[in-house]
Design an enzyme around this catalytic site. Sequence first.
Site, short mmCIF file in Angstrom:
data_model
loop_
_atom_site.label_atom_id
_atom_site.label_comp_id
_atom_site.label_asym_id
_atom_site.label_seq_id
_atom_site.Cartn_x
_atom_site.Cartn_y
_atom_site.Cartn_z
N ARG A 8 2.81 -2.95 -1.84
CA ARG A 8 2.55 -2.60 -3.24
C ARG A 8 1.17 -1.99 -3.30
O ARG A 8 0.16 -2.66 -3.08
CB ARG A 8 2.59 -3.86 -4.12
CG ARG A 8 2.34 -3.58 -5.61
CD ARG A 8 3.55 -2.90 -6.22
NE ARG A 8 3.50 -2.93 -7.68
CZ ARG A 8 3.45 -1.83 -8.44
NH1 ARG A 8 3.45 -0.62 -7.87
NH2 ARG A 8 3.44 -1.93 -9.76
N GLY A 9 1.10 -0.68 -3.56
CA GLY A 9 -0.13 0.07 -3.42
C GLY A 9 -1.30 -0.46 -4.22
O GLY A 9 -2.41 -0.60 -3.70
N GLU A 10 -1.11 -0.79 -5.50
CA GLU A 10 -2.23 -1.18 -6.34
C GLU A 10 -2.84 -2.51 -5.91
O GLU A 10 -3.98 -2.81 -6.22
CB GLU A 10 -1.81 -1.26 -7.80
CG GLU A 10 -0.76 -2.31 -8.09
CD GLU A 10 -0.24 -2.24 -9.51
OE1 GLU A 10 -0.03 -3.31 -10.10
OE2 GLU A 10 -0.05 -1.12 -10.02
N ASP A 11 -2.09 -3.32 -5.13
CA ASP A 11 -2.60 -4.60 -4.64
C ASP A 11 -3.38 -4.46 -3.34
O ASP A 11 -4.39 -5.13 -3.12
CB ASP A 11 -1.45 -5.59 -4.37
CG ASP A 11 -0.87 -6.14 -5.66
OD1 ASP A 11 -1.47 -5.92 -6.71
OD2 ASP A 11 0.18 -6.80 -5.58
N THR A 12 -2.90 -3.60 -2.45
CA THR A 12 -3.38 -3.66 -1.06
C THR A 12 -3.81 -2.34 -0.44
O THR A 12 -4.41 -2.34 0.64
CB THR A 12 -2.26 -4.23 -0.17
OG1 THR A 12 -1.12 -3.36 -0.24
CG2 THR A 12 -1.87 -5.63 -0.60
N ARG A 13 -3.51 -1.19 -1.09
CA ARG A 13 -3.70 0.08 -0.40
C ARG A 13 -5.14 0.30 0.05
O ARG A 13 -5.41 0.76 1.15
CB ARG A 13 -3.27 1.24 -1.29
CG ARG A 13 -3.53 2.62 -0.63
CD ARG A 13 -3.11 3.80 -1.48
NE ARG A 13 -1.67 3.90 -1.56
CZ ARG A 13 -0.98 3.75 -2.68
NH1 ARG A 13 -1.61 3.45 -3.81
NH2 ARG A 13 0.32 3.89 -2.69
N GLU A 75 13.23 -0.55 -1.25
CA GLU A 75 12.81 -0.42 0.15
C GLU A 75 13.20 -1.66 0.94
O GLU A 75 13.73 -1.59 2.04
CB GLU A 75 11.28 -0.28 0.21
CG GLU A 75 10.77 1.12 0.34
CD GLU A 75 9.26 1.14 0.49
OE1 GLU A 75 8.72 2.25 0.44
OE2 GLU A 75 8.64 0.08 0.67
#
Length: 581
Positions: A8-13, A75
């Site tokens: 999840r991009g906004e959490d970990t990117r 996914e």
Amino acid sequence: MTVFLSFRGEDTRTNFVDHLYQALNQKSIHTYKDDQRIKKGKNINDELIRSIEDSKLYIIVFSKNYASSSWCLEELVKIMECQRKNEHTAYPLFYDVEPSEVLKQKRAVAEAFAEHENEEAAGKWREALKEAATADGHEATFIKQIVEALSLDLRSIGFNIDEKLVEMESRIKEVASSLGEGFDDVRMIGIKGIGGGGKTTLARAIFDQIAIQFEGKSFIENVREVSNASLFGLKTLQNQVLSDVLNDKDFSVSSVYDGKHMVKRMLHDKKPGSRIIITTRDEQVLVAHRVKFIHDDNLLSDKEASFLFNGYAFGREIPIQGYEDLSRQVVRYAAGLPLTIKALGSFLCGKNEPEWIDALDRLKTIPLAETLKKLKLSYIGLEEDHKEIFLDVACMFKGWQKDLAIATLEICGFHARTALKVLEQKSLITNYDNSDSHKCLGMHDHIEEMGKNIGTKAIKCIRFYTNKLNPYTVVKGLGKMKELRFLSVVFGGHFCNTESDIVSPDFPNALRYLEFNQYPFRSLTKTLLANNLVELKMAHSKVVQLWEGGERKVFRKLRFLDLSCSMLSILDLRLTPNLEP
């Protein structure tokens, strides 16, 4: 081999995932990280589906808001679908969330999933979360642990091998047994064998298998060609090693001297454990560098050769109907040499039967140029006297008992024992035991072919056996072979000497060994000098005196003489002062 990152991009990117991605790339693990995904879309696109299907490993980074994204959940469904196939493996990682929260969809995960409760796909998404949370993956905190664990798993999954090279796995295991465990020490492994025998292919397969476990790695091909190509050849190789190992493609050394010291200095702080795999035709190269683990790269068996040829010629394991016998003929000609097999397979692919027959007929008189060029490299590097002995073995001594060949070569003025050892170390000759347990000289058919192709330019040795030709026909023209040093003429039949008064034939003065059974003349010609002959064998001959016209020339170097069952009744030993008993 690709690893697919689901997150999840906004959490970990910008933190965990970016660091993980960089760490994987430093290990040369190709990783798919989708930074361009549409956050609000529900359906993942076809390109992303193909990326998931093409990947062998999946890292699922579960975070507090992972379940809020329908894209991530879709996914995950696809990943778990692939996970059920044996060749795919999923690894769940839990970032700021407990595994039980994902498994039972509690606390933060439950809040993130709440907005999907009325979705049609909610059921399959919940099941995918449960399945992924219980997958046999790694619950790891530190990126280094994750990467190391993944590297080990990648090693066991597979590596790049030419699918047409059957039995390669067993060859890899044999060499890999010398690699040791843990890779904490420095160890060199040598693979020695004939040119075109598949040494590089084997080394590449081993490299692909173990490279993932090393901080830096490099595979250098065509070392001889590159280093000899120009003044900058060695610099090119040094640049490649440093660029590969340091992961810096813009790296450059100023000179070979600086490059040597730079390799030592810049690699000094790398992980100490290393494996160096050296392929060579010359065993002495390995001995000189104190390589303890040396493996002979054996040629292909008939079965292996057939599979390999059929793969290149027909794209399948067996020949197409009607080509079975032709295929066997090609494999027989190739004599287990992969280079020849692949070259002929590629050349004959798609050709009709008459073209196959024409190609096979051509090979009987014109060897395959690609094979000869590759094999000739070993010959070119020989000392001049070793070249001479190699040509002698190729043209005549192949199959001889080793001791007899050595004695004969020594008669011709060579240091034969040393030379034959060198030829053996350079993979140009072999030794084998015959039925009487005597050591004999062997040579691969194509190396013999290469040697004869070279040797015909200046004939220095002739060994002739016949029971059909007249001896007078055989001796014609021998005097013109000025460099002939070895002549062995053996007749299997009996010839009546009806021309005994004919002048004796001319022999070249370079002769050191002369064997001529049933010699039909009464003497040796006056024109032959006695200075070089070391061994003279004329059993069952018509010789009545050694020299024509009663000449008294002295054989100063003659050590061995056999005139048994000849017509010679008296021998003046003063003419042979150095005869050995």
